[in-house]
Design a protein around this motif. Structure first.
Motif, PDB file in Angstrom:
ATOM      1  N   GLY A  10      32.801 100.755 146.854  1.00  0.00           N
ATOM      2  CA  GLY A  10      33.213 101.184 145.524  1.00  0.00           C
ATOM      3  C   GLY A  10      32.964 102.651 145.244  1.00  0.00           C
ATOM      4  N   GLU A  11      32.287 103.369 146.127  1.00  0.00           N
ATOM      5  CA  GLU A  11      32.080 104.796 145.897  1.00  0.00           C
ATOM      6  C   GLU A  11      33.387 105.533 146.074  1.00  0.00           C
ATOM      7  N   ARG A  12      33.608 106.539 145.240  1.00  0.00           N
ATOM      8  CA  ARG A  12      34.806 107.369 145.340  1.00  0.00           C
ATOM      9  C   ARG A  12      34.377 108.827 145.388  1.00  0.00           C
ATOM     10  N   PHE A  13      35.229 109.664 145.972  1.00  0.00           N
ATOM     11  CA  PHE A  13      34.947 111.076 146.116  1.00  0.00           C
ATOM     12  C   PHE A  13      36.109 111.886 145.547  1.00  0.00           C
ATOM     13  N   ASN A  14      35.789 113.049 145.003  1.00  0.00           N
ATOM     14  CA  ASN A  14      36.816 113.939 144.469  1.00  0.00           C
ATOM     15  C   ASN A  14      37.628 114.477 145.641  1.00  0.00           C
ATOM     16  N   HIS A  19      32.959 116.055 146.369  1.00  0.00           N
ATOM     17  CA  HIS A  19      31.747 115.557 145.719  1.00  0.00           C
ATOM     18  C   HIS A  19      31.917 114.099 145.310  1.00  0.00           C
ATOM     19  N   ARG A  20      30.817 113.362 145.373  1.00  0.00           N
ATOM     20  CA  ARG A  20      30.798 111.961 144.951  1.00  0.00           C
ATOM     21  C   ARG A  20      31.107 111.898 143.458  1.00  0.00           C
ATOM     22  N   ILE A  21      31.982 110.976 143.055  1.00  0.00           N
ATOM     23  CA  ILE A  21      32.327 110.807 141.648  1.00  0.00           C
ATOM     24  C   ILE A  21      31.251 109.944 141.000  1.00  0.00           C
ATOM     25  N   THR A  29      37.598 120.303 138.703  1.00  0.00           N
ATOM     26  CA  THR A  29      38.719 120.276 139.642  1.00  0.00           C
ATOM     27  C   THR A  29      39.420 121.618 139.563  1.00  0.00           C
ATOM     28  N   PRO A  30      39.707 122.247 140.707  1.00  0.00           N
ATOM     29  CA  PRO A  30      40.375 123.554 140.688  1.00  0.00           C
ATOM     30  C   PRO A  30      41.681 123.508 139.889  1.00  0.00           C
ATOM     31  N   GLN A  45      37.980 108.055 149.838  1.00  0.00           N
ATOM     32  CA  GLN A  45      37.214 106.869 150.212  1.00  0.00           C
ATOM     33  C   GLN A  45      35.871 107.193 150.859  1.00  0.00           C
ATOM     34  N   CYS A  46      35.818 108.295 151.635  1.00  0.00           N
ATOM     35  CA  CYS A  46      34.575 108.585 152.354  1.00  0.00           C
ATOM     36  C   CYS A  46      34.049 110.004 152.144  1.00  0.00           C
ATOM     37  N   GLY A  47      34.836 110.892 151.561  1.00  0.00           N
ATOM     38  CA  GLY A  47      34.392 112.254 151.292  1.00  0.00           C
ATOM     39  C   GLY A  47      34.483 113.196 152.473  1.00  0.00           C
ATOM     40  N   ARG A  48      35.024 112.732 153.597  1.00  0.00           N
ATOM     41  CA  ARG A  48      35.160 113.603 154.770  1.00  0.00           C
ATOM     42  C   ARG A  48      36.284 114.612 154.566  1.00  0.00           C
ATOM     43  N   ARG A  49      36.133 115.772 155.172  1.00  0.00           N
ATOM     44  CA  ARG A  49      37.173 116.793 155.164  1.00  0.00           C
ATOM     45  C   ARG A  49      38.357 116.261 155.962  1.00  0.00           C
TER      46      ARG A  49
END
Length: 77
Positions: A10-14, A19-21, A29-30, A45-49
């Protein structure tokens, strides 16, 4: 960005900052992203680049764990 491969359910990332939401915490947000001029750079879903390719008619972004996201899927082409 996630410190390890373990991401809680359930974790989400911007997708623009990585960054973790966190509910109740504002993540800037730019402006270009707000206007739809910037593709996502991080996996939600995972915050990876992600690997991102921009073309004149759209873009695609690829997460090594979650696959490809294309601007046509979001109706932005």
């Amino acid at each position: 960005m996630p410190p390890s491969d373990a991401v809680a359910a359930g974790e989400r990332f911007n997708p623009f900052t990585g960054h973790r939401i966190v509910p109740g915490v504002d993540d800037a947000t730019p402006t270009a992203a707000q206007l739809g001029l910037e593709p996502p750079r991080f996996c939600e879903q995972c915050g990876r680049r992600m690997i991102v390719q921009v073309s004149p008619d759209g873009w695609w972004a690829k997460c090594s764990r979650h696959g490809v996201l294309d601007s046509t899927l979001l109706g932005r082409r």
